[in-house]
Write a protein that holds these residues in place. Structure first.
Motif, PDB file in Angstrom:
ATOM      1  N   ALA A 375      -6.603  -8.630 -15.698  1.00  0.00           N
ATOM      2  CA  ALA A 375      -6.753  -8.277 -14.293  1.00  0.00           C
ATOM      3  C   ALA A 375      -5.395  -8.193 -13.618  1.00  0.00           C
ATOM      4  CB  ALA A 375      -7.631  -9.306 -13.581  1.00  0.00           C
ATOM      5  N   ALA A 376      -5.332  -7.371 -12.569  1.00  0.00           N
ATOM      6  CA  ALA A 376      -4.166  -7.286 -11.687  1.00  0.00           C
ATOM      7  C   ALA A 376      -4.673  -7.356 -10.250  1.00  0.00           C
ATOM      8  CB  ALA A 376      -3.393  -5.990 -11.924  1.00  0.00           C
ATOM      9  N   PHE A 377      -3.927  -8.026  -9.381  1.00  0.00           N
ATOM     10  CA  PHE A 377      -4.397  -8.213  -8.008  1.00  0.00           C
ATOM     11  C   PHE A 377      -3.235  -8.161  -7.025  1.00  0.00           C
ATOM     12  CE2 PHE A 377      -3.879 -12.332 -10.116  1.00  0.00           C
ATOM     13  CZ  PHE A 377      -2.941 -12.956  -9.301  1.00  0.00           C
ATOM     14  N   LEU A 378      -3.560  -7.885  -5.779  1.00  0.00           N
ATOM     15  CA  LEU A 378      -2.592  -7.843  -4.694  1.00  0.00           C
ATOM     16  C   LEU A 378      -3.289  -8.299  -3.419  1.00  0.00           C
ATOM     17  CD1 LEU A 378       0.151  -6.922  -3.399  1.00  0.00           C
ATOM     18  CD2 LEU A 378      -0.922  -4.681  -3.071  1.00  0.00           C
ATOM     19  N   VAL A 379      -2.690  -9.258  -2.719  1.00  0.00           N
ATOM     20  CA  VAL A 379      -3.203  -9.746  -1.442  1.00  0.00           C
ATOM     21  C   VAL A 379      -2.061  -9.702  -0.432  1.00  0.00           C
ATOM     22  CG1 VAL A 379      -4.180 -11.709  -0.199  1.00  0.00           C
ATOM     23  CG2 VAL A 379      -4.938 -11.214  -2.518  1.00  0.00           C
ATOM     24  N   GLU A 380      -2.309  -9.102   0.738  1.00  0.00           N
ATOM     25  CA  GLU A 380      -1.276  -8.935   1.754  1.00  0.00           C
ATOM     26  C   GLU A 380      -1.805  -9.346   3.124  1.00  0.00           C
ATOM     27  OE1 GLU A 380       1.827  -7.915   1.392  1.00  0.00           O
ATOM     28  OE2 GLU A 380       1.814  -7.156  -0.666  1.00  0.00           O
ATOM     29  N   GLU A 381      -0.886  -9.776   3.990  1.00  0.00           N
ATOM     30  CA  GLU A 381      -1.214  -9.996   5.393  1.00  0.00           C
ATOM     31  C   GLU A 381      -0.074  -9.450   6.251  1.00  0.00           C
ATOM     32  OE1 GLU A 381      -1.725 -14.218   5.878  1.00  0.00           O
ATOM     33  OE2 GLU A 381       0.384 -14.520   6.390  1.00  0.00           O
ATOM     34  N   TRP A 382      -0.427  -9.020   7.478  1.00  0.00           N
ATOM     35  CA  TRP A 382       0.576  -8.466   8.369  1.00  0.00           C
ATOM     36  C   TRP A 382       0.045  -8.484   9.798  1.00  0.00           C
ATOM     37  CZ3 TRP A 382      -2.639  -5.667   5.314  1.00  0.00           C
ATOM     38  CH2 TRP A 382      -3.375  -4.634   5.892  1.00  0.00           C
ATOM     39  N   LYS A 383       0.954  -8.223  10.768  1.00  0.00           N
ATOM     40  CA  LYS A 383       0.590  -8.175  12.177  1.00  0.00           C
ATOM     41  C   LYS A 383       0.881  -6.782  12.720  1.00  0.00           C
ATOM     42  CE  LYS A 383       1.107 -11.465  15.050  1.00  0.00           C
ATOM     43  NZ  LYS A 383       1.650 -12.503  15.975  1.00  0.00           N
ATOM     44  N   GLN A 384      -0.014  -6.334  13.596  1.00  0.00           N
ATOM     45  CA  GLN A 384       0.146  -5.033  14.246  1.00  0.00           C
ATOM     46  C   GLN A 384      -0.247  -5.201  15.705  1.00  0.00           C
ATOM     47  OE1 GLN A 384      -2.272  -1.859  12.661  1.00  0.00           O
ATOM     48  NE2 GLN A 384      -0.764  -0.311  13.233  1.00  0.00           N
ATOM     49  N   GLY A 385       0.757  -5.369  16.567  1.00  0.00           N
ATOM     50  CA  GLY A 385       0.459  -5.703  17.950  1.00  0.00           C
ATOM     51  C   GLY A 385      -0.221  -7.056  18.002  1.00  0.00           C
ATOM     52  N   PRO A 386      -1.335  -7.171  18.723  1.00  0.00           N
ATOM     53  CA  PRO A 386      -2.035  -8.455  18.777  1.00  0.00           C
ATOM     54  C   PRO A 386      -2.902  -8.724  17.549  1.00  0.00           C
ATOM     55  CG  PRO A 386      -3.207  -6.843  20.098  1.00  0.00           C
ATOM     56  CD  PRO A 386      -1.958  -6.162  19.614  1.00  0.00           C
ATOM     57  N   LEU A 387      -3.077  -7.723  16.697  1.00  0.00           N
ATOM     58  CA  LEU A 387      -3.989  -7.866  15.564  1.00  0.00           C
ATOM     59  C   LEU A 387      -3.286  -8.478  14.359  1.00  0.00           C
ATOM     60  CD1 LEU A 387      -5.923  -4.461  15.587  1.00  0.00           C
ATOM     61  CD2 LEU A 387      -6.693  -6.667  16.464  1.00  0.00           C
ATOM     62  N   ARG A 388      -4.009  -9.377  13.683  1.00  0.00           N
ATOM     63  CA  ARG A 388      -3.585  -9.882  12.373  1.00  0.00           C
ATOM     64  C   ARG A 388      -4.492  -9.280  11.320  1.00  0.00           C
ATOM     65  NH1 ARG A 388      -3.925 -16.114  12.251  1.00  0.00           N
ATOM     66  NH2 ARG A 388      -3.755 -15.627  10.025  1.00  0.00           N
ATOM     67  N   TRP A 389      -3.878  -8.795  10.230  1.00  0.00           N
ATOM     68  CA  TRP A 389      -4.632  -8.135   9.163  1.00  0.00           C
ATOM     69  C   TRP A 389      -4.464  -8.921   7.866  1.00  0.00           C
ATOM     70  CZ3 TRP A 389      -7.559  -3.696   9.917  1.00  0.00           C
ATOM     71  CH2 TRP A 389      -7.384  -3.044  11.138  1.00  0.00           C
ATOM     72  N   ASN A 390      -5.470  -8.822   7.027  1.00  0.00           N
ATOM     73  CA  ASN A 390      -5.434  -9.455   5.713  1.00  0.00           C
ATOM     74  C   ASN A 390      -6.223  -8.558   4.777  1.00  0.00           C
ATOM     75  OD1 ASN A 390      -6.352 -11.220   3.453  1.00  0.00           O
ATOM     76  ND2 ASN A 390      -5.308 -12.809   4.625  1.00  0.00           N
ATOM     77  N   ALA A 391      -5.631  -8.228   3.614  1.00  0.00           N
ATOM     78  CA  ALA A 391      -6.308  -7.323   2.680  1.00  0.00           C
ATOM     79  C   ALA A 391      -5.984  -7.717   1.244  1.00  0.00           C
ATOM     80  CB  ALA A 391      -5.885  -5.875   2.930  1.00  0.00           C
ATOM     81  N   GLY A 392      -6.905  -7.396   0.348  1.00  0.00           N
ATOM     82  CA  GLY A 392      -6.689  -7.684  -1.067  1.00  0.00           C
ATOM     83  C   GLY A 392      -7.395  -6.665  -1.937  1.00  0.00           C
ATOM     84  N   VAL A 393      -6.815  -6.364  -3.095  1.00  0.00           N
ATOM     85  CA  VAL A 393      -7.446  -5.488  -4.080  1.00  0.00           C
ATOM     86  C   VAL A 393      -7.283  -6.130  -5.452  1.00  0.00           C
ATOM     87  CG1 VAL A 393      -7.135  -3.340  -2.791  1.00  0.00           C
ATOM     88  CG2 VAL A 393      -5.326  -4.125  -4.331  1.00  0.00           C
ATOM     89  N   ARG A 394      -8.224  -5.814  -6.352  1.00  0.00           N
ATOM     90  CA  ARG A 394      -8.174  -6.351  -7.703  1.00  0.00           C
ATOM     91  C   ARG A 394      -8.820  -5.368  -8.665  1.00  0.00           C
ATOM     92  NH1 ARG A 394      -8.116 -11.779 -10.035  1.00  0.00           N
ATOM     93  NH2 ARG A 394      -9.118 -11.789 -12.092  1.00  0.00           N
TER      94      ARG A 394
END
Length: 667
Positions: A375-394
């Motif tokens: 398996a290979a995976f990637l998890v990221e988080e970031w901010k865009q203005g007031p929004l906080r984002w979190n995403a992951g793929v595998r």
């Protein structure tokens, strides 16, 4: 176990020794300072309060000690959205939002437990809560680091057998407790220290319990079955682990080894026992700033040699074996671009040899099967203005190769994305969308024999398709101040949901018609699970009064096939407590409604119940040691409690009133 009685007596004598002095308000454990709880299974090791996009609960400290039970399911069964499989005192696995088995991944220090608890509810989780530093419950993008199949989420038991930092002086704790309901005796302890740059760790747990007391009738609505204790609900566990690591400014590298033996009863009418053994070997290393642009590199590897025998009148009937090697490499990069993109990328491999073979020459329950996973995976988080984002793929490739059936290969893709909007100070709204695929388990594909502990003749289907889950979750919460609350709502649609359909056909242990084994066919259908959770807390950390109210509900059903089996009951509850630097006390009430949403093979609804628990503890200072005397009471009303999530709900109620007292020394 005389050593436990000796320790308790010694601790009581020390309490009256002239050297004992009252703990200073600024030095006690419960001084009220807010301490950040780090979620170790999170890719960026955020605090518990930061896990808004990946809903988390962390049990640690006094809360964990109050709730720890004979099994992981018992320890977690009253957490928000969590129930228990409750297969006797020895085998109880967490069920999260109506999802059970292999859909809830079990980890120890971020690595798979590699037991066979996900295959059947009578199999115990090979991890011990009594020596845990904390227990973490996670869902959402963070779960993608550990497996595409964790549709329900994951539970991570953290015991830190491989030290990550050097202790300036030896630290640890030792605890002994006695429980009245099962004449239970438990002795556990941990010890950490350092020699130069070498960190060292030792932990151990010993537990003996007899058959536990029940309020009255063993069989639901059958007064003729009244008895004092539930037969074959005894347990006997021994668990020891040692570890060491070299720690320096660049990071650390270390090894650990542990051994578990667990002998416990299965309170079915057949009255079998399970003799469980596991040896585990782990390696863990973190290198800080390994490459330009990266904060850390982590390499983990683990080998597990697991066995258990299902005993019928003391004679092995089925022999389960699972030998597994797992490896992981994770790279955490520094924030990138103007968005501050921050995340972890990694790869994982797993190689297992699993079997469930007849010990009496009959049909094998599951043939020897070699499975590999990359398996290979990637998890990221970031901010865009007031929004906080979190995403992951595998992406994951799973290959299952049995010795007596055809090979199957599955390509799995999973992903999750969430956003958090703090629309005003202290309040936030979040949403998460997830897509996950799960490969059928070895037993779901290739079973073809009797399972003595559940009295089923299991029949797999080698043509099963992969499960595909689509989940949406909404959350609204208040995150600051003494009064805090949160509300979650979710819906999970699963194509090709795999479930065991129990038919009316009966077989003997050789597969011939007639006998005591009910046929269980692994089938697929479209499933839907939806529910909601709400919780409000007051002053959960500071001194003085504190309180909590909660409610959770879940519905699961199959298209054209009725309700999902073993679904949790609707619950509401409240607790009130009081803390001082020396004293701590609490009272908790949980009401579960009757569960009448039955699957096709379930025969009786589960009645409603009220569960009342209480705790009281006193901590004093003895030189550099904190000495805590504690008293807990569970099921104070001595109610006949049966969990709708248990296969044994009709014949095995939960324990009656249980008073536990003990002493814990922390230094």
């Amino acid at each position: 176990m005389n050593i436990e009685h000796t320790l308790l007596a010694s601790a009581l004598l020390l309490a009256f020794h002239p050297a004992v002095r009252a703990a200073d308000d600024q030095q006690t454990i419960n001084e009220g300072k807010v301490q950040q709880v780090v979620v170790t299974a999170s890719p960026l090791r955020n605090g518990e309060g930061d896990q808004i996009l990946t809903p988390a609960k962390v049990l640690a400290g006094d809360e964990l000690r109050d709730k720890v039970g004979n099994s992981l399911g018992e320890t977690l069964q009253n957490e928000l959205g969590v129930s228990s499989s409750a297969f006797g005192a020895g085998a109880s696995r967490p069920i999260i939002r109506g999802m059970e088995g292999s859909r809830v991944k079990m980890l120890e220090n971020g690595m798979a437990t590699s037991d066979v608890s996900g295959l059947s509810n009578d199999h115990a989780v090979a991890s011990e809560g009594a020596v845990a530093r904390q227990i973490e419950i996670l869902r959402g993008p963070a779960a993608l680091l550990y497996g595409s199949g964790a549709i329900g989420g994951l539970v991570n038991v953290v015991n830190e057998r491989i030290p990550t930092a050097l202790e300036p002086k030896p630290t640890g704790q030792i605890e002994t407790r006695y429980s009245s309901v099962d004449d239970g005796k438990n002795l556990s302890g941990t010890l950490d220290g350092a020699v130069g740059k070498l960190g060292l760790h030792l932990d151990a747990n010993l537990r003996n319990t007899d058959d536990y007391q029940i309020p009255g009738d063993r069989v639901l609505n059958d007064p003729s079955s009244a008895m004092h204790r539930l037969p074959n609900s005894d347990t006997r566990e021994r668990n020891v682990g040692v570890g060491g690591s070299y720690v320096d400014d660049w990071g650390y590298a270390g090894l650990s080894v542990s051994h578990l033996t667990n002998f416990y009863g299965i309170p079915t009418n057949a009255g079998s026992h399970i003799d469980q053994r596991q040896n585990r070997y782990d390696f863990d290393s973190v290198v800080k700033n390994p490459l330009a642009g990266f904060e850390s590199a982590r390499v983990k590897a683990g080998y597990t040699d697991y066995h258990h025998a299902e005993l019928d009148d003391g004679v092995p009937a089925t022999l389960f074996s699972n030998k597994s090697f797992e490896s992981r490499i994770e790279l955490t990069h520094k924030p990138l671009t103007s968005l501050g993109l921050h995340g972890t990328v990694g790869v994982q491999t797993e190689n297992t040899h699993f079997s469930a073979l007849s010990a009496a020459g009959g049909p094998d329950t599951v043939p020897v099967t070699h499975s590999t996973t990359q398996a290979a995976f990637l998890v990221e988080e970031w901010k865009q203005g007031p929004l906080r984002w979190n995403a992951g793929v595998r992406y994951e490739n799973v290959d299952r190769k049995p010795v007596s059936n055809r090979e199957r290969t599955f390509d799995l893709g999973s992903g999750s994305i969430g956003a958090l909007w703090p629309f005003t100070q202290g309040y936030s709204f979040g949403t998460t969308l997830s897509y996950a695929q799960r490969a059928p388990g070895t037993e779901e594909l290739y079973s073809g024999g009797p399972h003595d502990a559940t009295l089923t003749f299991d029949v797999g289907d080698p043509d099963l398709h992969k499960e595909i889950s689509r989940n949406v979750e909404l959350s609204l919460q208040k995150t600051s101040g003494l009064l805090r609350w949160r509300v979650n709502a979710y819906r999970n649609n699963v194509n090709n949901f795999i479930y065991g359909h129990v038919t009316d056909a009966m077989f003997d242990e050789d597969g011939n018609p007639g006998g005591d084994f009910r046929q269980r066919l692994f089938q697929q259908a479209k499933a839907h699970v939806q529910g909601a959770e709400a919780e409000m807390t007051w002053n959960q950390i500071g001194m003085g009064w504190n309180g909590r109210v909660f409610a959770d509900t879940s519905r699961g059903y199959l298209d054209d096939a009725g309700n999902l089996p073993l679904q949790p009951a609707d619950r509401v509850g409240a607790s009130i407590g009081y803390r001082q630097p020396h004293w701590r006390t609490g009272l908790e009430w949980t009401h579960a409604r009757g569960q009448e949403r039955l699957a096709a093979f379930e025969t009786s609804p589960t009645p409603a119940y009220n569960l009342v628990d209480a705790n009281l503890s006193y901590t004093q200072k003895l030189e550099s040691m904190d000495l805590t005397y504690f008293l807990t009471a569970k099921n104070l009303l001595n109610e006949d409690i049966r969990l709708s999530t248990s296969l044994l709900k009709d014949i095995a109620p939960l324990p009656g009133r249980n008073i536990t007292f003990g002493v814990r020394a922390k230094f």
